[in-house]
Design a protein around this motif. Structure first.
Motif, mmCIF file in Angstrom:
data_model
loop_
_atom_site.group_PDB
_atom_site.id
_atom_site.type_symbol
_atom_site.label_atom_id
_atom_site.label_comp_id
_atom_site.label_asym_id
_atom_site.label_seq_id
_atom_site.Cartn_x
_atom_site.Cartn_y
_atom_site.Cartn_z
ATOM 1 N N ARG A 88 -41.114 62.481 -10.391
ATOM 2 C CA ARG A 88 -41.648 61.544 -9.384
ATOM 3 C C ARG A 88 -42.994 60.992 -9.842
ATOM 4 N N GLU A 89 -43.748 61.863 -10.522
ATOM 5 C CA GLU A 89 -45.084 61.464 -10.966
ATOM 6 C C GLU A 89 -45.007 60.439 -12.097
ATOM 7 N N THR A 90 -44.057 60.626 -12.982
ATOM 8 C CA THR A 90 -44.073 59.846 -14.228
ATOM 9 C C THR A 90 -42.902 58.877 -14.377
ATOM 10 N N GLY A 91 -41.818 59.119 -13.665
ATOM 11 C CA GLY A 91 -40.616 58.310 -13.877
ATOM 12 C C GLY A 91 -39.970 58.564 -15.236
ATOM 13 N N ASP A 92 -40.393 59.639 -15.907
ATOM 14 C CA ASP A 92 -39.929 59.946 -17.266
ATOM 15 C C ASP A 92 -38.524 60.567 -17.224
ATOM 16 N N THR A 93 -37.531 59.784 -16.784
ATOM 17 C CA THR A 93 -36.203 60.380 -16.570
ATOM 18 C C THR A 93 -35.530 60.791 -17.885
ATOM 19 N N ASP B 139 -51.414 65.857 -1.393
ATOM 20 C CA ASP B 139 -50.102 65.309 -1.018
ATOM 21 C C ASP B 139 -49.817 65.373 0.473
ATOM 22 N N TYR B 140 -50.381 66.388 1.151
ATOM 23 C CA TYR B 140 -49.953 66.606 2.538
ATOM 24 C C TYR B 140 -51.055 66.367 3.571
ATOM 25 N N ILE B 141 -52.314 66.628 3.243
ATOM 26 C CA ILE B 141 -53.384 66.384 4.219
ATOM 27 C C ILE B 141 -53.898 64.961 4.018
ATOM 28 N N ILE B 142 -54.449 64.689 2.857
ATOM 29 C CA ILE B 142 -54.804 63.289 2.584
ATOM 30 C C ILE B 142 -53.508 62.484 2.545
ATOM 31 N N GLY B 143 -52.466 63.115 2.036
ATOM 32 C CA GLY B 143 -51.123 62.589 2.250
ATOM 33 C C GLY B 143 -50.697 61.455 1.343
ATOM 34 N N VAL B 144 -50.907 61.626 0.044
ATOM 35 C CA VAL B 144 -50.412 60.620 -0.903
ATOM 36 C C VAL B 144 -49.431 61.341 -1.824
ATOM 37 N N ARG B 145 -48.151 61.053 -1.648
ATOM 38 C CA ARG B 145 -47.140 61.832 -2.379
ATOM 39 C C ARG B 145 -46.229 60.907 -3.166
ATOM 40 N N ARG C 2 -45.886 57.512 -1.344
ATOM 41 C CA ARG C 2 -45.715 57.572 0.111
ATOM 42 C C ARG C 2 -47.045 57.989 0.739
ATOM 43 N N ILE C 3 -47.454 57.253 1.754
ATOM 44 C CA ILE C 3 -48.741 57.530 2.399
ATOM 45 C C ILE C 3 -48.500 58.129 3.780
ATOM 46 N N ARG C 4 -49.001 59.338 3.989
ATOM 47 C CA ARG C 4 -48.840 59.973 5.303
ATOM 48 C C ARG C 4 -49.999 60.950 5.548
ATOM 49 N N PRO C 5 -51.173 60.445 5.907
ATOM 50 C CA PRO C 5 -52.301 61.352 6.130
ATOM 51 C C PRO C 5 -52.091 62.213 7.377
ATOM 52 N N VAL C 6 -52.481 63.476 7.272
ATOM 53 C CA VAL C 6 -52.406 64.396 8.424
ATOM 54 C C VAL C 6 -53.709 65.191 8.405
ATOM 55 N N VAL C 7 -54.654 64.819 9.259
ATOM 56 C CA VAL C 7 -56.016 65.338 9.093
ATOM 57 C C VAL C 7 -56.579 65.886 10.394
ATOM 58 N N ASP C 8 -57.718 66.485 10.277
ATOM 59 C CA ASP C 8 -58.437 66.893 11.475
ATOM 60 C C ASP C 8 -58.929 65.612 12.164
ATOM 61 N N PRO C 9 -58.795 65.539 13.498
ATOM 62 C CA PRO C 9 -59.181 64.295 14.188
ATOM 63 C C PRO C 9 -60.653 63.918 13.999
ATOM 64 N N SER C 10 -61.472 64.900 13.612
ATOM 65 C CA SER C 10 -62.895 64.569 13.394
ATOM 66 C C SER C 10 -63.100 63.821 12.066
ATOM 67 N N GLY D 41 -44.598 48.952 5.825
ATOM 68 C CA GLY D 41 -44.192 50.366 5.773
ATOM 69 C C GLY D 41 -45.263 51.243 5.122
ATOM 70 N N THR D 42 -44.855 52.426 4.688
ATOM 71 C CA THR D 42 -45.833 53.400 4.178
ATOM 72 C C THR D 42 -45.608 53.753 2.707
ATOM 73 N N LEU D 43 -44.752 52.980 2.031
ATOM 74 C CA LEU D 43 -44.513 53.275 0.613
ATOM 75 C C LEU D 43 -45.180 52.206 -0.252
ATOM 76 N N LEU D 44 -46.098 52.638 -1.093
ATOM 77 C CA LEU D 44 -46.701 51.689 -2.046
ATOM 78 C C LEU D 44 -45.764 51.564 -3.237
ATOM 79 N N PRO D 45 -45.472 50.352 -3.669
ATOM 80 C CA PRO D 45 -44.563 50.202 -4.803
ATOM 81 C C PRO D 45 -45.175 50.748 -6.092
#
Ligand code: GLC
Length: 787
Positions: free
Chosen positions: A426-431, A707-713, A720-728, A769-773
């Motif tokens: 996923r990181e490299t596309g080096d199939t 990948d999961y808190i700042i959420g860039v996977r 895919r962008i999905r931030p999940v953070v402390d509301p502060s 959407g939430t996917l950067l090409p």
């Protein structure tokens, strides 16, 4: 972030220790990825070349984690008074001032005593397989001083376990050739396999010690240096005018140098020393290597190269959150720990000893490094890929010198390979990597893809009495080694992990048009989900396993171990149940296993050995997997919390796991993750850390944040962008390399939400959407507005 014994430097790049008397030796790793020296804040530690068992250089102490009595020490003797001290402070222990700084791959010690201040620098540089020491003394006493300066290291060459088993015999095989600047030593006894073998041969490598100033005396005889009934704190050999020459023939090997110096007031003196390795495969001539290391300029060039090397490797990912403790860990120490794990796996630390990292460990270590250096990760994955058997089983430890053991009894190992390889792709596309052919241990070869498939297939086919995969002699929980020993016990966690891994490989299988096979895996995953929900739900959490006799493990009503963490966490990560159940799992974990320092592995701890569970129940209650606060399992749970969108909880747990947030009785290093700290069932020891440095926690904490808190996977089609953070967290940033491009993210959270994305702008263009090409330029700016 400040403990009683030290604090981070302002930029976080050094940990400054302000007393030699830390509660445990606080260590660092000095390495270029091949030569590796463990170095405590007073210079204790041992070293080796690539493999700590087969290519030992500096000797390890028996109780290194407690007493630190082996290492690289510098003695000073006042020739007027005969008084002796150590510039490292320990082992002699006299000092007026002291400060040690651990940095990325280097350790600096600054001390003073009786008007003489000392600066010691230890590091290992790229391209030079040696530990480089610089010793500098300054005369601040206002009067002329006549001093002797001694450097000391003790050696254990080649097969370290032989040395530890029989020092006298092992010593018979040392071959030492002294020269004016030091010596070269070889060892004539080495086996290409574990234990004693008739197939002995000379060790292919040799070691050297050399210096930039000719010593007035060199001793290679350890016994002559110490004398009988003496120790590192009061060696007899330095009491005379010159070190004894030794001549003990086949005695133990030490490298002790003496320089007799006169130091006018205000003047300084320095010398450099290198202890290193001529390895058999090197293209450099030994004489050239040593000649270079007799010039002080080499050490300064090497110092520069060292710092540039690590800065470059650590640069690709950087975060800036509202929490400085998180930033220091993520931007410096966690990354450094990732590389240490990556190169040296689970064995050489002050706590860990003999074992090699299992495939599971190596793969998680690679998983951690992938965002920083997919190229390096690939090298390791390729190596790990050679530890498979034709039927999909993995060998025991994945060592770096090509020793192959039989199939491991731990059943989960091959699935971790899938986790790491899919992440790398996923990181490299080096199939193309999927089609790379690598040898099998039992003959022939298979491609990376085939290895993944045979690994999964083994597991997919297994059906215990409940229809779940068999637990055999242990899964992630190595020490739960009796649950399925008779061939009937089943692992609920493994079933969940298998479902997750199938989800991870599915997009690749589609790409490979392997549709029929994927359909059968997905069918099996669906079946497992049903079984887990129907037969493994205990009302508030999932059962961990079924024993050989069919009794469930980790259920209400049991006095001890009624809840285990991983079958809750991975139910969430694999999306095994409906959200209500999964949230209940997370709540139960916090309720039964939450502590100020993270989560315990199970609760409550076992107090009696249980032969239907195994080794884990024999550990002292509250220690190690038996109810300790287990960092690795806790870090999985950070991911699970984020997966459920519980940002406050995820960040809260992340902060609790941080070593710099531990209590004073933590004892071990506050700048790196340890495997565990003692749990509540350990009584007064609760919070005490152990098994430092080499833990999958480093990989999972790093990825949990990026990948999961700042959420860039990464996904195969982009990020895919999905931030999940402390509301502060009202704003935060991340720099991340992806597919050869540098992305700079800024996140805005005006309404203080835990998760949710309102808009994403890629280079000022609104994204749908939430996917950067996939990247189109070398640099991209991304603005994410949460809400
Ligand atoms: C240690 C091992 C790892 C194992 C874990 C739990 O961290 O290195 O492989 O999964 O303990 O037993």
């Amino acid at each position: 972030m400040t403990s009683n014994h030290g604090q981070f430097s302002k930029d976080g790049r050094e940990y400054i220790i302000n007393t030699p008397n830390t509660p445990r030796p606080w260590i660092n790793y000095l390495t270029n990825g091949d030569y590796c020296a463990l170095c405590s804040h007073v210079g204790g530690g041992f070293s080796f070349f690539r493999d700590h068992r087969f290519n030992g250089v500096l000797k390890r102490g028996l109780q290194q984690s407690q007493d630190d009595l082996a290492g690289r020490f510098v003695y000073v003797k006042d020739e007027e008074t005969g008084e002796v001290w150590t510039a490292n402070v320990h082992p002699v222990g006299k000092f007026d001032t002291f400060e040690a700084r651990h940095g990325i791959g280097y350790t600096l010690i600054k001390s003073s005593y009786n008007g003489i201040s000392a600066d010691l620098r230890y590091f290992v540089s790229p391209g030079i397989d040696a530990e480089l020491w610089t010793i500098r003394l300054d005369n601040r006493s206002g009067k002329l001083r006549r001093l002797s300066v001694y450097s000391l290291a003790e050696f254990s060459l080649g097969n370290v376990s032989l040395y530890e088993g029989d020092v006298n015999f092992h010593g018979l095989f040392n071959e030492v050739k002294a020269n004016e600047h030091g010596f070269v030593a070889g060892h004539m006894l080495w086996f290409p396999e574990y234990g004693w073998s008739e197939d002995s041969r000379p060790w292919a490598h040799s070691v050297f010690l050399t210096t930039t100033q000719k010593p007035d005396r060199i001793t290679t005889d350890r016994i002559a240096f110490f004398g009988p009934f003496r120790s590192l704190a009061n060696p007899k050999g330095i009491e005379g005018e010159y070190l004894p020459k030794g001549g003990g023939g086949c005695t133990e090997l030490a490298g002790a140098c003496q320089w007799r110096i006169q130091l006018a007031p205000g003047k300084s003196w320095s010398v450099n020393e290198a202890i290193g390795m001529f390895h058999a495969s090197s293209s450099q001539e030994p004489q050239q290597v040593v000649a270079k290391l007799q010039s002080a300029a080499t050490y300064e060039d090497a110092w520069k190269a060292h710092n540039e090397h690590w800065t470059r490797l650590m640069d690709p990912v950087e975060v800036e959150t509202p929490d400085p403790a998180i930033n220091i860990m993520m931007n410096v120490w966690n990354k450094w720990q990732l590389f240490v794990n990556f190169y040296f796996g689970r064995a050489p630390s002050y706590f860990h000893k003999g074992q090699y990292p299992a495939m599971r460990d190596c793969c998680q270590d690679a998983f951690g490094v992938i965002p920083l250096s997919p190229e390096l990760a690939k090298v390791n994955l390729r190596r790990v890929g050679t530890f498979f058997f034709r039927d999909g089983q993995a060998a025991g430890g994945c060592n770096r010198i090509g020793l192959k053991e039989g199939p491991s009894v731990k059943v989960d190992l091959p699935l971790w390979f899938v986790l790491a390889v899919t992440d790398y792709l996923r990181e490299t596309g080096d199939t193309d990597f999927l089609d790379e052919s690598l040898p099998l241990i039992d003959g022939g070869a298979s491609t990376v893809y085939e290895k993944m498939i045979t690994g999964i297939e083994r597991m997919v086919r297994q059906r215990g009495p409940h229809g779940l995969p068999l637990m055999g002699k242990g899964d992630w929980n190595d020490a739960a080694n009796a649950v399925g020993v008779k061939g009937r016990g089943e692992s609920v966690w493994l079933a969940q992990f298998l479902c997750y891994v199938i989800g991870e490989i599915a997009p690749l299988m589609r790409r490979k048009n392997d549709h029929a096979r994927l359909a059968s895996y997905e069918e099996r995953a669906g079946e497992l989900r049903k079984i887990i929900n129907a037969q493994c739900w205990d009302g508030e959490w999932f059962v961990r396993a079924f024993r050989d006799d069919g009794r469930p493990l980790g259920v209400k009503g049991e006095k001890e171990g009624y809840i285990w963490i991983n079958s809750q966490t991975w139910a969430v990560i694999a999306g095994i149940a409906d959200p209500e159940r999964l949230n209940t799992c997370l709540d139960s974990v916090e309720k039964h296993m939450g502590t100020p320092y993270g989560l315990t592995n199970l609760a409550p701890a076992y107090t009696k050995y249980d032969s239907t569970i195994g080794l884990i129940t024999g550990f002292r209650a509250g220690w190690k997997e038996n109810g300790a606060v287990f960092s690795h399992a806790s870090s999985f749970n950070v991911v699970a919390r984020a997966v459920m969108g519980r940002g406050r909880d995820a960040v809260d747990l992340f902060r609790r796991i941080l070593p710099s947030n531990k209590a004073d009785n933590y004892l071990v290093e506050p700048y790196i993750y340890s495997q565990f700290c003692a749990g509540p069932d350990a009584g007064a020891a609760h919070g005490q850390g152990a098994y430092h440095w080499l833990t999958g926690t480093a990989a999972w904490m790093f990825r949990a944040m990026t990948d999961y808190i700042i959420g860039v996977r990464p996904e195969l089609q982009g990020l895919r962008i999905r931030p999940v953070v402390d509301p502060s967290w009202k704003s935060f940033t991340m720099k991340r390399l992806f597919s050869g491009s540098t992305y700079r993210f800024t996140f805005e959270n005006p309404d203080g939400v835990e998760t949710g994305v309102r808009q994403i702008y890629l280079d000022d263009q609104l994204v749908d959407g939430t996917l950067l090409p996939l990247p189109t330029h070398k640099q991209h700016q991304v603005r994410v507005v949460m809400g």
